[in-house]
Enzyme design. Structure first.
Site, PDB file in Angstrom:
ATOM      1  CE  LYS A 259      29.931 -15.235 -22.437  1.00 24.80           C
ATOM      2  NZ  LYS A 259      29.615 -13.788 -22.049  1.00 24.80           N
TER       3      LYS A 259
ATOM      4  NE  ARG B 111      38.920 -10.989 -25.111  1.00 22.88           N
ATOM      5  CZ  ARG B 111      37.894 -10.968 -24.540  1.00 22.88           C
ATOM      6  NH1 ARG B 111      37.416 -11.850 -23.643  1.00 22.88           N
ATOM      7  NH2 ARG B 111      37.673  -9.931 -24.068  1.00 22.88           N
TER       8      ARG B 111
ATOM      9  CB  THR C 210      33.061  -7.103 -23.282  1.00 28.51           C
ATOM     10  OG1 THR C 210      34.754  -7.472 -23.296  1.00 28.51           O
ATOM     11  CG2 THR C 210      32.155  -7.598 -22.268  1.00 28.51           C
TER      12      THR C 210
ATOM     13  CG  HIS D 299      34.465 -17.081 -21.523  1.00 27.38           C
ATOM     14  ND1 HIS D 299      34.775 -16.010 -20.837  1.00 27.38           N
ATOM     15  CD2 HIS D 299      35.500 -17.938 -21.376  1.00 27.38           C
ATOM     16  CE1 HIS D 299      35.852 -16.380 -20.170  1.00 27.38           C
ATOM     17  NE2 HIS D 299      36.447 -17.279 -20.583  1.00 27.38           N
TER      18      HIS D 299
HETATM   19  P1  IDP Z   1      34.617 -10.673 -21.839  1.00 20.65           P
HETATM   20  O1  IDP Z   1      33.766 -11.785 -21.845  1.00 20.65           O
HETATM   21  O2  IDP Z   1      34.799 -10.075 -23.045  1.00 20.65           O
HETATM   22  O3  IDP Z   1      36.112 -11.271 -21.455  1.00 20.65           O
HETATM   23  P2  IDP Z   1      34.231  -9.493 -19.164  1.00 20.65           P
HETATM   24  O4  IDP Z   1      34.623  -8.230 -18.715  1.00 20.65           O
HETATM   25  O5  IDP Z   1      35.041 -10.701 -18.741  1.00 20.65           O
HETATM   26  O6  IDP Z   1      34.075  -9.687 -20.786  1.00 20.65           O
HETATM   27  O7  IDP Z   1      33.029  -9.934 -18.398  1.00 20.65           O
HETATM   28  C1  IDP Z   1      32.313 -11.097 -18.526  1.00 20.65           C
HETATM   29  C2  IDP Z   1      30.968 -10.956 -19.239  1.00 20.65           C
HETATM   30  O8  IDP Z   1      30.166 -10.215 -18.191  1.00 20.65           O
HETATM   31  C3  IDP Z   1      30.628 -10.360 -20.686  1.00 20.65           C
HETATM   32  O9  IDP Z   1      31.022 -11.010 -21.615  1.00 20.65           O
HETATM   33  C4  IDP Z   1      29.194  -9.983 -20.619  1.00 20.65           C
HETATM   34  O10 IDP Z   1      28.375 -10.989 -21.133  1.00 20.65           O
HETATM   35  C5  IDP Z   1      28.939  -9.556 -18.813  1.00 20.65           C
HETATM   36  N1  IDP Z   1      29.016  -8.121 -18.928  1.00 20.65           N
HETATM   37  C6  IDP Z   1      30.267  -7.527 -19.169  1.00 20.65           C
HETATM   38  N2  IDP Z   1      29.989  -6.169 -18.868  1.00 20.65           N
HETATM   39  C7  IDP Z   1      28.534  -5.991 -18.669  1.00 20.65           C
HETATM   40  C8  IDP Z   1      27.542  -5.038 -18.065  1.00 20.65           C
HETATM   41  O11 IDP Z   1      27.976  -3.831 -18.202  1.00 20.65           O
HETATM   42  N3  IDP Z   1      26.550  -5.275 -18.151  1.00 20.65           N
HETATM   43  C9  IDP Z   1      25.938  -6.450 -18.253  1.00 20.65           C
HETATM   44  N4  IDP Z   1      26.787  -7.483 -18.522  1.00 20.65           N
HETATM   45  C10 IDP Z   1      28.265  -7.405 -18.744  1.00 20.65           C
HETATM   46 MG    MG Z   2      36.473 -12.034 -19.511  1.00 21.72          MG
END
Ligand code: IDP
Ligand code: MG
Length: 195
Positions: free
Chosen positions: A13, A122, A128, A162
């Site tokens: 990112k 992962r 996350t 990501h």
């Molecule tokens: P991941 O990237 O680990 O797969 P996802 O749940 O798919 O996680 O969420 C996508 C992205 O959204 C995360 O990587 C992070 O940048 C952002 N994100 C997730 N949860 C939050 C939150 O509670 N607040 C702000 N950003 C969040």
């Molecule tokens: Mg995700």
């Protein structure tokens, strides 16, 4: 063995690129024995990122929930902090901040191939939320962000990477980011020693 070989999409990112950690990130996949089979730097459009992230209600609610779990642990009132205690409403807000974050500057996209690549990637990346990521993972070693700060500042959690979560996500994401001609079939001679 070949049926266990998977492909996964990884994005470094904007914060990872701007902090000059591209080499460090790629090294971690290569040294584990995974193979980079496609790679490019892109400044994605809003539409491209909007179509990269799922739009279904369940995914949006999960996005809202991740922050609420941290709020609860920290004794923060979501209504006061974010203006809502509804996970769908919060998820919609986070999804918008996420699009802002991912389109602000160039990112590095690549496809990783290897044994159980989706789960392996992962594990290397970590969970996350950086505030919860173990040391030794990319997120745990290079980031500290938390929804307790990000959501109040009305921005996405900055977690550098990501990575596809499921085989279905990996297949659709790889197609979204790379054409077939951009994905290369090549052999790592050291695999003959490793396997
Ligand atoms: P991941 O990237 O680990 O797969 P996802 O749940 O798919 O996680 O969420 C996508 C992205 O959204 C995360 O990587 C992070 O940048 C952002 N994100 C997730 N949860 C939050 C939150 O509670 N607040 C702000 N950003 C969040
Ligand atoms: Mg995700």
């Amino acid at each position: 063995m070949s049926s266990q070989i998977e492909k996964s999409l990884v994005l470094i990112k904007p914060d990872g690129v701007q902090r000059a950690l591209v080499g460090e990130v790629i090294k971690r996949f290569e040294q584990r024995g995974l193979k980079i089979i496609a790679l490019k730097m892109v400044k994605p459009s809003i539409d491209h990122i909007n179509d990269h992230y799922p739009k279904d209600e369940k995914w949006i609610e999960r996005l809202g929930e991740k922050g609420f779990t941290t709020f609860k642990e920290q004794g923060i009132d979501p209504k006061q902090a974010m203006g809502t205690a509804d996970k769908k409403e919060a998820g919609k807000m986070v999804r918008k901040w996420l699009i802002d974050y991912m389109t602000a500057a160039p990112i590095v996209a690549f496809v990783v191939e290897g044994i159980h690549a989706i789960e392996m990637v992962r594990k290397i990346v970590g969970p996350t939320l950086p505030s919860k990521a173990p040391i030794g993972t990319i997120r745990g070693d290079f980031s500290v962000d938390s929804p307790a700060v990000a959501n109040i500042q009305k921005r996405s959690v900055k977690n550098m990477i990501h990575a596809s979560e499921t085989p279905e996500e990996a297949a659709s994401e790889i197609k979204h980011w790379f054409s077939e001609e951009e994905i290369h079939d090549w052999a790592r001679p050291d695999h003959e020693v490793m396997f």
